[in-house]
Write an enzyme that holds these catalytic residues in place. Sequence first.
Site, PDB file in Angstrom:
ATOM      1  N   LYS A  42       1.917  -3.156   6.544  1.00  0.00           N
ATOM      2  CA  LYS A  42       2.260  -3.392   5.130  1.00  0.00           C
ATOM      3  C   LYS A  42       3.776  -3.244   4.916  1.00  0.00           C
ATOM      4  O   LYS A  42       4.380  -4.017   4.179  1.00  0.00           O
ATOM      5  CB  LYS A  42       1.496  -2.412   4.226  1.00  0.00           C
ATOM      6  CG  LYS A  42      -0.003  -2.663   4.170  1.00  0.00           C
ATOM      7  CD  LYS A  42      -0.321  -3.947   3.429  1.00  0.00           C
ATOM      8  CE  LYS A  42      -1.803  -4.172   3.287  1.00  0.00           C
ATOM      9  NZ  LYS A  42      -2.145  -5.453   2.653  1.00  0.00           N
ATOM     10  N   TYR A 101      -1.897   0.348  10.141  1.00  0.00           N
ATOM     11  CA  TYR A 101      -2.138  -0.373   8.886  1.00  0.00           C
ATOM     12  C   TYR A 101      -0.926  -0.266   7.963  1.00  0.00           C
ATOM     13  O   TYR A 101      -0.390  -1.266   7.476  1.00  0.00           O
ATOM     14  CB  TYR A 101      -3.393   0.195   8.202  1.00  0.00           C
ATOM     15  CG  TYR A 101      -3.545  -0.219   6.758  1.00  0.00           C
ATOM     16  CD1 TYR A 101      -3.761  -1.559   6.427  1.00  0.00           C
ATOM     17  CD2 TYR A 101      -3.461   0.720   5.723  1.00  0.00           C
ATOM     18  CE1 TYR A 101      -3.893  -1.951   5.091  1.00  0.00           C
ATOM     19  CE2 TYR A 101      -3.595   0.337   4.396  1.00  0.00           C
ATOM     20  CZ  TYR A 101      -3.803  -0.999   4.091  1.00  0.00           C
ATOM     21  OH  TYR A 101      -3.917  -1.379   2.775  1.00  0.00           O
ATOM     22  N   SER A 106       0.827  -1.214   0.000  1.00  0.00           N
ATOM     23  CA  SER A 106       0.000   0.000   0.000  1.00  0.00           C
ATOM     24  C   SER A 106       0.859   1.261   0.000  1.00  0.00           C
ATOM     25  O   SER A 106       1.967   1.276   0.552  1.00  0.00           O
ATOM     26  CB  SER A 106      -0.866  -0.011   1.257  1.00  0.00           C
ATOM     27  OG  SER A 106      -1.454   1.241   1.473  1.00  0.00           O
TER      28      SER A 106
END
Length: 317
Positions: A143, A139, A115
């Site tokens: 990643k 988050y 991402s």
Amino acid sequence: MRILVTGGTGYIGSTAVEILRNKGYEISILDDCSTGHADCVPTGVRFIQGSLLNRSDIAAALQDTDAVMHFAGKSLVGESVEKPDLYHSVNVNGTRNLLDEMKIASVTKIVFSSSAATYGEPDVIPIPESASTNPTNPYGATKLGIDSMISRESKEQGISAVSLRYFNVAGALKSDRGWLAERHNPETHLIPNVLRSTQANPVKIFGNDWPTADGTCIRDYVHVIDLIDAHIKALESLAEGIHEIYNLGSGDGYSVRQVVAAASLAIGHEVPTIDSPRRAGDPAILIADINKAKVQLGWVPTRRINEMVADTLASFA
Ligand SMILES: NC(=O)c1ccc[n+]([C@@H]2O[C@H](COP(=O)([O-])OP(=O)(O)OC[C@H]3O[C@@H](n4cnc5c(N)ncnc54)[C@H](O)[C@@H]3O)[C@@H](O)[C@H]2O)c1
């Protein structure tokens, strides 16, 4: 060639399954359906309803597999701030389990859904893959952690890997079973939310005083069909012991007001909006530098914002 698609009942994974199947690949899906939908699994596809957190589920899903496309995971920024342990467990530990089971099953090829959240607040626009990585939420940190884990695995175990750092994925794909589209709950993505905006529940514009031409944030949107095309090119490019990272976006930015204008045009009336305060941690502008994917993968995204909006709108019908 059989591909294991983890997260194959989710938005992007189900689109990948459809496109890969139409290209003649054999498919297995591993998905716990926590945010996906079992009703989008096509007939003839092997479906293991199970979790990345259960190694025997992964082992079953990996049978006869030649390569993995790894979409499964948790992907809501806000939720990751509230539940960082859940994000670490599913995203990082789940991927660790997958890599360990791949080793046991002698599966050496993986394409991973990373991402743009790995970059955090950018110091250069458009953002190249060489930009510094300072994720501003759990988050993005998961990643980035997975990208590092895959890099190590590639050096130490010789696996062939690509991480694709998506910017904002949008649009939908029409299949013979109806539209495959975003069915997130809650939906946090701008395009479906703008298209569902009503006078009673207008879409929020977070900040109208950003240093951009119309004062609203600018983001880079890529159509899900173009995105899957890049996955297939990435799969074909895999090389032993190499882990490549590519950004996937359109290389162009659209402001929130430009997206609202595109949606108003598609719907045929002005989309109601309400100005709200800026959200903490939102950068003003995020645009991908996609030259590496263009040059090394020969990938060129062709679908523009109007098509992403029109396909999403059509998927509501
Ligand atoms: N949608 C975007 O704009 C975007 C942007 C950047 C990166 N990504 C990444 O792309 C991937 C797919 O995103 P999406 O929008 O399709 O999300 P999604 O939530 O629709 O799909 C994720 C899938 O993973 C499954 N899953 C979750 N936890 C699991 C577990 N423990 N075991 C097995 N399956 C599990 C879910 O049930 C779901 O089907 C994610 O990894 C996401 O982080 C998406």
